[in-house]
Design an enzyme around this catalytic site. Structure first.
Site, PDB file in Angstrom:
ATOM      1  N   ASN A  97       0.835  -1.203   0.000  1.00 39.54           N
ATOM      2  CA  ASN A  97       0.000   0.000   0.000  1.00 39.54           C
ATOM      3  C   ASN A  97       0.879   1.266   0.000  1.00 39.54           C
ATOM      4  O   ASN A  97       1.436   1.638   1.028  1.00 39.54           O
ATOM      5  CB  ASN A  97      -0.880  -0.081   1.262  1.00 39.54           C
ATOM      6  CG  ASN A  97      -1.840   1.085   1.384  1.00 39.54           C
ATOM      7  OD1 ASN A  97      -1.686   2.107   0.711  1.00 39.54           O
ATOM      8  ND2 ASN A  97      -2.818   0.925   2.256  1.00 39.54           N
ATOM      9  N   GLY A 139       0.103   4.265   0.013  1.00 39.85           N
ATOM     10  CA  GLY A 139      -0.451   5.274   0.926  1.00 39.85           C
ATOM     11  C   GLY A 139       0.219   5.210   2.291  1.00 39.85           C
ATOM     12  O   GLY A 139       0.487   6.234   2.926  1.00 39.85           O
ATOM     13  N   ASP A 164       0.889  -3.784  11.133  1.00 45.05           N
ATOM     14  CA  ASP A 164      -0.317  -4.598  11.090  1.00 45.05           C
ATOM     15  C   ASP A 164      -1.373  -3.842  11.872  1.00 45.05           C
ATOM     16  O   ASP A 164      -1.104  -3.306  12.946  1.00 45.05           O
ATOM     17  CB  ASP A 164      -0.075  -5.986  11.682  1.00 45.05           C
ATOM     18  CG  ASP A 164      -1.165  -6.934  11.228  1.00 45.05           C
ATOM     19  OD1 ASP A 164      -1.433  -7.024  10.021  1.00 45.05           O
ATOM     20  OD2 ASP A 164      -1.791  -7.590  12.093  1.00 45.05           O
ATOM     21  N   GLY A 183     -11.019   0.720   3.400  1.00 51.07           N
ATOM     22  CA  GLY A 183     -11.348  -0.273   4.428  1.00 51.07           C
ATOM     23  C   GLY A 183     -12.534   0.134   5.289  1.00 51.07           C
ATOM     24  O   GLY A 183     -13.586   0.536   4.780  1.00 51.07           O
ATOM     25  N   LYS A 234      -6.953  12.835   9.075  1.00 48.88           N
ATOM     26  CA  LYS A 234      -6.929  11.449   9.556  1.00 48.88           C
ATOM     27  C   LYS A 234      -5.547  11.102  10.126  1.00 48.88           C
ATOM     28  O   LYS A 234      -5.449  10.538  11.211  1.00 48.88           O
ATOM     29  CB  LYS A 234      -7.318  10.476   8.432  1.00 48.88           C
ATOM     30  CG  LYS A 234      -7.334   9.032   8.907  1.00 48.88           C
ATOM     31  CD  LYS A 234      -7.638   8.021   7.822  1.00 48.88           C
ATOM     32  CE  LYS A 234      -7.228   6.630   8.290  1.00 48.88           C
ATOM     33  NZ  LYS A 234      -7.335   5.603   7.252  1.00 48.88           N
TER      34      LYS A 234
HETATM   35  P1  IMP Z   1      -3.495  -4.293   7.107  1.00 49.83           P
HETATM   36  O1  IMP Z   1      -2.794  -3.993   8.382  1.00 49.83           O
HETATM   37  O2  IMP Z   1      -3.117  -3.343   6.012  1.00 49.83           O
HETATM   38  O3  IMP Z   1      -3.400  -5.748   6.741  1.00 49.83           O
HETATM   39  O4  IMP Z   1      -5.015  -3.984   7.340  1.00 49.83           O
HETATM   40  C1  IMP Z   1      -5.827  -4.860   8.070  1.00 49.83           C
HETATM   41  C2  IMP Z   1      -7.277  -4.522   7.880  1.00 49.83           C
HETATM   42  O5  IMP Z   1      -7.613  -3.399   8.684  1.00 49.83           O
HETATM   43  C3  IMP Z   1      -7.707  -4.201   6.459  1.00 49.83           C
HETATM   44  O6  IMP Z   1      -8.965  -4.800   6.261  1.00 49.83           O
HETATM   45  C4  IMP Z   1      -7.839  -2.722   6.434  1.00 49.83           C
HETATM   46  O7  IMP Z   1      -8.871  -2.316   5.600  1.00 49.83           O
HETATM   47  C5  IMP Z   1      -8.179  -2.407   7.882  1.00 49.83           C
HETATM   48  N1  IMP Z   1      -7.549  -1.149   8.229  1.00 49.83           N
HETATM   49  C6  IMP Z   1      -6.318  -0.941   8.716  1.00 49.83           C
HETATM   50  N2  IMP Z   1      -6.074   0.360   8.886  1.00 49.83           N
HETATM   51  C7  IMP Z   1      -7.195   0.980   8.465  1.00 49.83           C
HETATM   52  C8  IMP Z   1      -7.567   2.326   8.372  1.00 49.83           C
HETATM   53  O8  IMP Z   1      -6.814   3.265   8.680  1.00 49.83           O
HETATM   54  N3  IMP Z   1      -8.817   2.549   7.902  1.00 49.83           N
HETATM   55  C9  IMP Z   1      -9.669   1.582   7.532  1.00 49.83           C
HETATM   56  N4  IMP Z   1      -9.374   0.319   7.583  1.00 49.83           N
HETATM   57  C10 IMP Z   1      -8.147   0.010   8.057  1.00 49.83           C
END
Ligand code: IMP
Length: 215
Positions: free
Chosen positions: A8, A10, A61, A173, A193
């Protein structure tokens, strides 16, 4: 230079806001361990990524926890988002009287060295070490085979809020169902944010340590 292990871009842009050091995206798809806490998942990823890159790495994570649902979906947020979608997660929360929740992020840093003692948590990979000593013959993963303690430093950021009916079109997300101080994450612009988000808070802690620590 620090490698941010993520698919990602971002997240990398966000990390650059917090760090003077240069941050590069490392698109390494490490095998994600399913575990009941974010720290274990992040620490495991940081070790795997460090072994792959041989250079300092950070892995993050993150996940959403809903208090009335005992912290669900937590470390399984990504899986639940894919399988159920955020509308259905909202429907689960809607049935509850209490709709508080939190976003949590754990940043794991590994550069192959051990760290000066500080109050911050350090995951020393004892699990891997114990397995290596006691059951080397049965080892099936790198972590078990080389059996070396590879310390990982962990930084956690938490943003507490309310789970609400989806609102807003920004972000990604679970952003539309998480309300912080009257606005959902999806109603905030990136700067707003970042200033209050779980990941922003974890990055700020990491940056503070990284820029002052005697590594
Ligand atoms: P990961 O840590 O990128 O694997 O994200 C894990 C899960 O949490 C994913 O489904 C993301 O969409 C959600 N998530 C993590 N951080 C955010 C955020 O800042 N906003 C919305 N969803 C998040």
């Amino acid at each position: 230079m620090i490698n941010f292990v993520t698919t990602n871009p971002g997240k990398v842009a966000e990390a650059r806001e917090y760090l003077d050091e240069s941050v590069e995206q490392l698109d390494f798809d490490y095998p994600e361990r399913q575990a009941a806490d974010l720290a274990t998942v992040a620490a495991h990823g940081a070790r795997a990524a460090y072994r792959h890159a041989g250079e300092p790495v950070i892995v993050d994570d993150s996940g959403l926890t809903i208090d009335a649902l005992d912290g669900f979906p937590g470390p399984y947020s990504s899986y639940v988002e894919d399988k159920l979608g955020i509308e259905r997660v909202w429907e689960l929360a809607e049935r509850e009287d209490e709709r508080s929740g939190a976003f949590r992020a754990v940043i794991a840093y590994c550069d192959g060295d051990s760290f000066e003692a500080t109050p911050d948590p350090v995951d020393t990979d004892r699990r891997g070490q114990d397995i290596a000593v006691e059951a080397r013959a049965d080892a099936t993963t790198d972590e078990q085979v080389d059996g070396e303690a590879l310390p990982v430093r962990l930084f956690e950021g938490v943003a507490r809020g309310q789970i609400v009916e989806p609102r807003g079109d920004g972000g990604f997300g679970f952003d539309p169902i998480f309300e912080y101080d009257g606005q959902t994450y999806a109603e905030m612009d990136t700067e707003e944010k970042n200033a209050i988000s779980h990941r922003g808070r974890a990055l700020a802690k990491f940056a503070e340590w990284y820029e002052t620590a005697d590594r």
